[in-house]
Design an enzyme around this catalytic site. Sequence first.
Site, PDB file in Angstrom:
ATOM      1  N   LYS A 112       0.884  -1.296   0.108  1.00  0.00           N
ATOM      2  CA  LYS A 112      -0.115   0.014  -0.005  1.00  0.00           C
ATOM      3  C   LYS A 112       0.890   1.062   0.051  1.00  0.00           C
ATOM      4  O   LYS A 112       0.609   2.181  -0.964  1.00  0.00           O
ATOM      5  CB  LYS A 112      -0.863   0.029   1.207  1.00  0.00           C
ATOM      6  CG  LYS A 112      -1.524   1.576   1.512  1.00  0.00           C
ATOM      7  CD  LYS A 112      -2.339   1.471   2.851  1.00  0.00           C
ATOM      8  CE  LYS A 112      -1.830   1.674   4.117  1.00  0.00           C
ATOM      9  NZ  LYS A 112      -1.613   3.129   4.170  1.00  0.00           N
ATOM     10  N   ASN A 113       1.744   1.420   0.837  1.00  0.00           N
ATOM     11  CA  ASN A 113       2.707   2.594   1.036  1.00  0.00           C
ATOM     12  C   ASN A 113       3.824   2.737  -0.090  1.00  0.00           C
ATOM     13  O   ASN A 113       4.410   3.663  -0.067  1.00  0.00           O
ATOM     14  CB  ASN A 113       3.233   2.556   2.339  1.00  0.00           C
ATOM     15  CG  ASN A 113       2.280   2.723   3.681  1.00  0.00           C
ATOM     16  OD1 ASN A 113       1.039   3.220   3.115  1.00  0.00           O
ATOM     17  ND2 ASN A 113       2.339   2.392   4.696  1.00  0.00           N
ATOM     18  N   ARG A 159      -4.472   9.891   4.177  1.00  0.00           N
ATOM     19  CA  ARG A 159      -3.283  10.813   4.202  1.00  0.00           C
ATOM     20  C   ARG A 159      -2.440  10.860   2.866  1.00  0.00           C
ATOM     21  O   ARG A 159      -1.714  12.009   2.590  1.00  0.00           O
ATOM     22  CB  ARG A 159      -2.217  10.032   5.359  1.00  0.00           C
ATOM     23  CG  ARG A 159      -0.936  10.543   5.558  1.00  0.00           C
ATOM     24  CD  ARG A 159      -0.911  11.712   6.303  1.00  0.00           C
ATOM     25  NE  ARG A 159       0.475  12.301   6.265  1.00  0.00           N
ATOM     26  CZ  ARG A 159       0.557  13.508   6.839  1.00  0.00           C
ATOM     27  NH1 ARG A 159      -0.254  14.268   7.637  1.00  0.00           N
ATOM     28  NH2 ARG A 159       1.856  13.939   6.994  1.00  0.00           N
ATOM     29  N   CYS A 200      -5.447   8.992  10.440  1.00  0.00           N
ATOM     30  CA  CYS A 200      -6.345   8.290  11.210  1.00  0.00           C
ATOM     31  C   CYS A 200      -6.183   9.010  12.666  1.00  0.00           C
ATOM     32  O   CYS A 200      -5.151  10.070  12.870  1.00  0.00           O
ATOM     33  CB  CYS A 200      -5.944   6.892  11.258  1.00  0.00           C
ATOM     34  SG  CYS A 200      -4.362   6.462  10.229  1.00  0.00           S
ATOM     35  N   ARG A 213      -0.445  14.589  12.647  1.00  0.00           N
ATOM     36  CA  ARG A 213      -0.193  14.370  11.228  1.00  0.00           C
ATOM     37  C   ARG A 213      -0.182  15.668  10.367  1.00  0.00           C
ATOM     38  O   ARG A 213      -0.712  15.809   9.476  1.00  0.00           O
ATOM     39  CB  ARG A 213      -0.665  13.351  10.469  1.00  0.00           C
ATOM     40  CG  ARG A 213      -0.716  11.956  11.203  1.00  0.00           C
ATOM     41  CD  ARG A 213      -1.395  10.998  10.858  1.00  0.00           C
ATOM     42  NE  ARG A 213      -0.175  10.070   9.799  1.00  0.00           N
ATOM     43  CZ  ARG A 213      -0.552   9.213   9.217  1.00  0.00           C
ATOM     44  NH1 ARG A 213      -1.808   8.399   8.989  1.00  0.00           N
ATOM     45  NH2 ARG A 213       0.201   8.743   8.300  1.00  0.00           N
ATOM     46  N   ASP A 217       4.060   0.853  12.040  1.00  0.00           N
ATOM     47  CA  ASP A 217       3.096   0.244  11.709  1.00  0.00           C
ATOM     48  C   ASP A 217       2.756  -1.362  12.012  1.00  0.00           C
ATOM     49  O   ASP A 217       1.796  -1.761  12.172  1.00  0.00           O
ATOM     50  CB  ASP A 217       3.067   0.009   9.964  1.00  0.00           C
ATOM     51  CG  ASP A 217       2.666   1.557   9.403  1.00  0.00           C
ATOM     52  OD1 ASP A 217       2.810   1.658   8.307  1.00  0.00           O
ATOM     53  OD2 ASP A 217       2.355   2.342  10.309  1.00  0.00           O
ATOM     54  N   ILE A 269       7.333   7.175  17.081  1.00  0.00           N
ATOM     55  CA  ILE A 269       6.958   8.075  15.756  1.00  0.00           C
ATOM     56  C   ILE A 269       5.526   8.664  15.925  1.00  0.00           C
ATOM     57  O   ILE A 269       5.536   9.838  15.628  1.00  0.00           O
ATOM     58  CB  ILE A 269       6.924   6.821  14.441  1.00  0.00           C
ATOM     59  CG1 ILE A 269       8.072   5.906  14.619  1.00  0.00           C
ATOM     60  CG2 ILE A 269       6.554   7.616  13.205  1.00  0.00           C
ATOM     61  CD1 ILE A 269       9.326   6.803  14.285  1.00  0.00           C
ATOM     62  N   ARG A 314      -8.892  -0.514   4.281  1.00  0.00           N
ATOM     63  CA  ARG A 314      -8.200   0.694   3.718  1.00  0.00           C
ATOM     64  C   ARG A 314      -6.917   0.138   3.192  1.00  0.00           C
ATOM     65  O   ARG A 314      -6.307   0.540   2.263  1.00  0.00           O
ATOM     66  CB  ARG A 314      -7.793   1.909   4.688  1.00  0.00           C
ATOM     67  CG  ARG A 314      -9.060   2.694   4.905  1.00  0.00           C
ATOM     68  CD  ARG A 314      -8.853   3.912   5.865  1.00  0.00           C
ATOM     69  NE  ARG A 314      -7.909   4.656   5.382  1.00  0.00           N
ATOM     70  CZ  ARG A 314      -7.502   5.834   5.983  1.00  0.00           C
ATOM     71  NH1 ARG A 314      -7.998   6.039   7.141  1.00  0.00           N
ATOM     72  NH2 ARG A 314      -6.278   6.693   5.674  1.00  0.00           N
TER      73      ARG A 314
HETATM   74  C1  EPZ Z   1       3.939   6.926   6.274  1.00  0.00           C
HETATM   75  O1  EPZ Z   1       3.200   8.128   6.673  1.00  0.00           O
HETATM   76  C2  EPZ Z   1       2.991   5.806   6.214  1.00  0.00           C
HETATM   77  N1  EPZ Z   1       1.779   6.089   5.236  1.00  0.00           N
HETATM   78  C3  EPZ Z   1       2.471   5.417   7.511  1.00  0.00           C
HETATM   79  O2  EPZ Z   1       1.680   4.099   7.350  1.00  0.00           O
HETATM   80  C4  EPZ Z   1       3.802   5.273   8.446  1.00  0.00           C
HETATM   81  O3  EPZ Z   1       3.257   4.726   9.631  1.00  0.00           O
HETATM   82  C5  EPZ Z   1       4.697   6.424   8.449  1.00  0.00           C
HETATM   83  O4  EPZ Z   1       5.048   6.709   7.056  1.00  0.00           O
HETATM   84  C6  EPZ Z   1       5.890   6.165   9.338  1.00  0.00           C
HETATM   85  O5  EPZ Z   1       6.662   4.902   8.876  1.00  0.00           O
HETATM   86  C7  EPZ Z   1       1.978   6.116   3.858  1.00  0.00           C
HETATM   87  O6  EPZ Z   1       3.009   5.851   3.323  1.00  0.00           O
HETATM   88  C8  EPZ Z   1       0.715   6.476   3.112  1.00  0.00           C
HETATM   89  P1  EPZ Z   1       5.808  10.450   8.396  1.00  0.00           P
HETATM   90  P2  EPZ Z   1       3.781   9.553   6.790  1.00  0.00           P
HETATM   91  O7  EPZ Z   1       5.705  11.575   7.511  1.00  0.00           O
HETATM   92  O8  EPZ Z   1       4.537   9.909   5.621  1.00  0.00           O
HETATM   93  C9  EPZ Z   1       5.093  13.778  11.679  1.00  0.00           C
HETATM   94  C10 EPZ Z   1      -0.084   2.933   7.836  1.00  0.00           C
HETATM   95  O9  EPZ Z   1      -0.683   2.388   8.729  1.00  0.00           O
HETATM   96  N2  EPZ Z   1       5.112  14.941  10.650  1.00  0.00           N
HETATM   97  O10 EPZ Z   1       7.173   9.705   8.199  1.00  0.00           O
HETATM   98  O11 EPZ Z   1       2.497  10.535   7.143  1.00  0.00           O
HETATM   99  C11 EPZ Z   1       4.171  12.690  11.686  1.00  0.00           C
HETATM  100  O12 EPZ Z   1       3.055  13.211  12.435  1.00  0.00           O
HETATM  101  C12 EPZ Z   1       0.300   4.276   7.755  1.00  0.00           C
HETATM  102  O13 EPZ Z   1       0.030   2.209   6.407  1.00  0.00           O
HETATM  103  C13 EPZ Z   1       5.012  16.074  10.866  1.00  0.00           C
HETATM  104  O14 EPZ Z   1       4.974  16.654  11.860  1.00  0.00           O
HETATM  105  O15 EPZ Z   1       4.619   9.454   7.999  1.00  0.00           O
HETATM  106  C14 EPZ Z   1       4.533  11.681  12.548  1.00  0.00           C
HETATM  107  O16 EPZ Z   1       4.677  11.897  14.040  1.00  0.00           O
HETATM  108  C15 EPZ Z   1       0.128   4.784   9.096  1.00  0.00           C
HETATM  109  N3  EPZ Z   1       4.948  16.967   9.699  1.00  0.00           N
HETATM  110  C16 EPZ Z   1       6.129  11.484  12.055  1.00  0.00           C
HETATM  111  O17 EPZ Z   1       6.334  12.979  11.630  1.00  0.00           O
HETATM  112  C17 EPZ Z   1       4.853  16.492   8.551  1.00  0.00           C
HETATM  113  O18 EPZ Z   1       4.865  17.452   7.759  1.00  0.00           O
HETATM  114  C18 EPZ Z   1       6.525  10.595  10.997  1.00  0.00           C
HETATM  115  O19 EPZ Z   1       5.675  10.792   9.844  1.00  0.00           O
HETATM  116  C19 EPZ Z   1       5.026  14.959   8.410  1.00  0.00           C
HETATM  117  C20 EPZ Z   1       5.294  14.231   9.235  1.00  0.00           C
END
Ligand code: EPZ
Length: 419
Positions: free
Chosen positions: A23-24, A93, A117, A122, A305, A327, A397
């Site tokens: 998915k990701n 997202r 979610c 986020r 995840d 995270i 999803r």
């Molecule tokens: C990706 O989300 C994945 N989603 C998530 O999978 C996964 O948990 C996550 O990466 C971490 O590995 C997809 O790829 C669609 P991040 P992403 O930006 O890109 C903060 C699942 O279940 N942050 O690495 O949104 C954020 O809040 C999903 O498949 C900011 O503060 O994750 C988090 O605490 C859940 N500002 C941390 O960074 C930003 O602009 C890491 O988020 C972006 C992120």
Amino acid sequence: MAVRYVVEGGKPLHGEAQVSGSKNAALPILCATLLYPGETIIDRVPQITDVEQILLLLQDLGCQVRREGERIFVDATHAQSRPLPREKTSALRASVLLLGPLLGRFGEVDMGLPGGCAIGRRPIDYHVDVARQMGAEVQRKDGSVGLRVSSLMGGQVVLPEVSVGATENALLLAAAAQGPTWIYGAAREPEIYDLAGFLQQMGISVCGAGSDRILVCPKAMTATQYAVMPDRIEAGTLLAAAAGTHGKIFLHDADWRTMGRILSFFGRCGCRMGVEKGGLWLKAPKRLRACPLLLTKTYPGFPTDMQPLSAAVLTTAKGTSMIMEQIFENRFLHLKSLNAMGGRTACSGRVAVIDGVRCLQGCVVKATDLRAGAALVVAGLMAQGETVVENGQYIQRGYGALEQKIERLGGRIRLEEGR
Ligand code: EPZ
């Protein structure tokens, strides 16, 4: 429409299952098809609702989209940058990953903020910061973001923090820029490596993906056909179901090279595993060992995840386990339901403690997000009696036909929709 998974637990899982495409990895790659003004073919795309949502958004942007099983055809010849309303972008997202290709190809993007979610706030500040570093002007309005750039110059981008999505948007912007771009502080997840592989197949030079610094040298793009990598989290979910029910399974196409810390977690719990014939097998012990300390980290650390799945498995392990979620700030929502099933867990802030019990009891529980929902299905398979996991639409999803895969492994589960 109401969706629920009805699970009859207590039976060890045995047999073979096929791992679907990630998915990701599929979501950013489908967004990246906007960069090429022609037809792109993507294979091994999972049949999940988040993919359907992204395909609807691509159609809203003027793309021709059609699906043949796991193959998706996207023709972005007549794509345009059109305002994307919040009611559509908030469905998932990954809509934020349209930002890079739209700004890169058309020089402008107006879109509602993405969804997500319950696991955390986020925000998208890192994504906006990346665009600003590449010369974009930003207009923030309530609930939406607008970006404009007259010409996207290459150069260098420094990620403020490690972020999978912001790294993916940096790659997608750099792919459309004039001249090479260095990306520093990049996330190292395998899904980023897969997106880079897709961009390379399109003709763009990408060096260093999978490390924390990536060099992108844009070139003329060509028509591409690309197969998405196997889903390491779906594979981990099926391994959790086998471990938690003390079974033995083989996963076709599970790629052990992207699952290091996931496999070492199951090894620490006493499972035996092996790699063969393009997949991997796991055999669980009669009772799992507890995990004294499990930290979620960015790749190559243990993936966040998989944290809900590990919590479910550890509820009946011998001993006390501790999990630190580093995270997301709110990713223990599944513990309440695990306790309702007889689990003995407690959490404070980003730390959870799990005291292993002999067995769980089935009951009615509610999924709060995608991975928490999958964890409750695993707990239902482990429990005595019947478990009903409501809000099953969260699970759909990210998992295509999870109930069919579990049934083929001997699990007693059915999907109920409607009513
Ligand atoms: C990706 O989300 C994945 N989603 C998530 O999978 C996964 O948990 C996550 O990466 C971490 O590995 C997809 O790829 C669609 P991040 P992403 O930006 O890109 C903060 C699942 O279940 N942050 O690495 O949104 C954020 O809040 C999903 O498949 C900011 O503060 O994750 C988090 O605490 C859940 N500002 C941390 O960074 C930003 O602009 C890491 O988020 C972006 C992120």
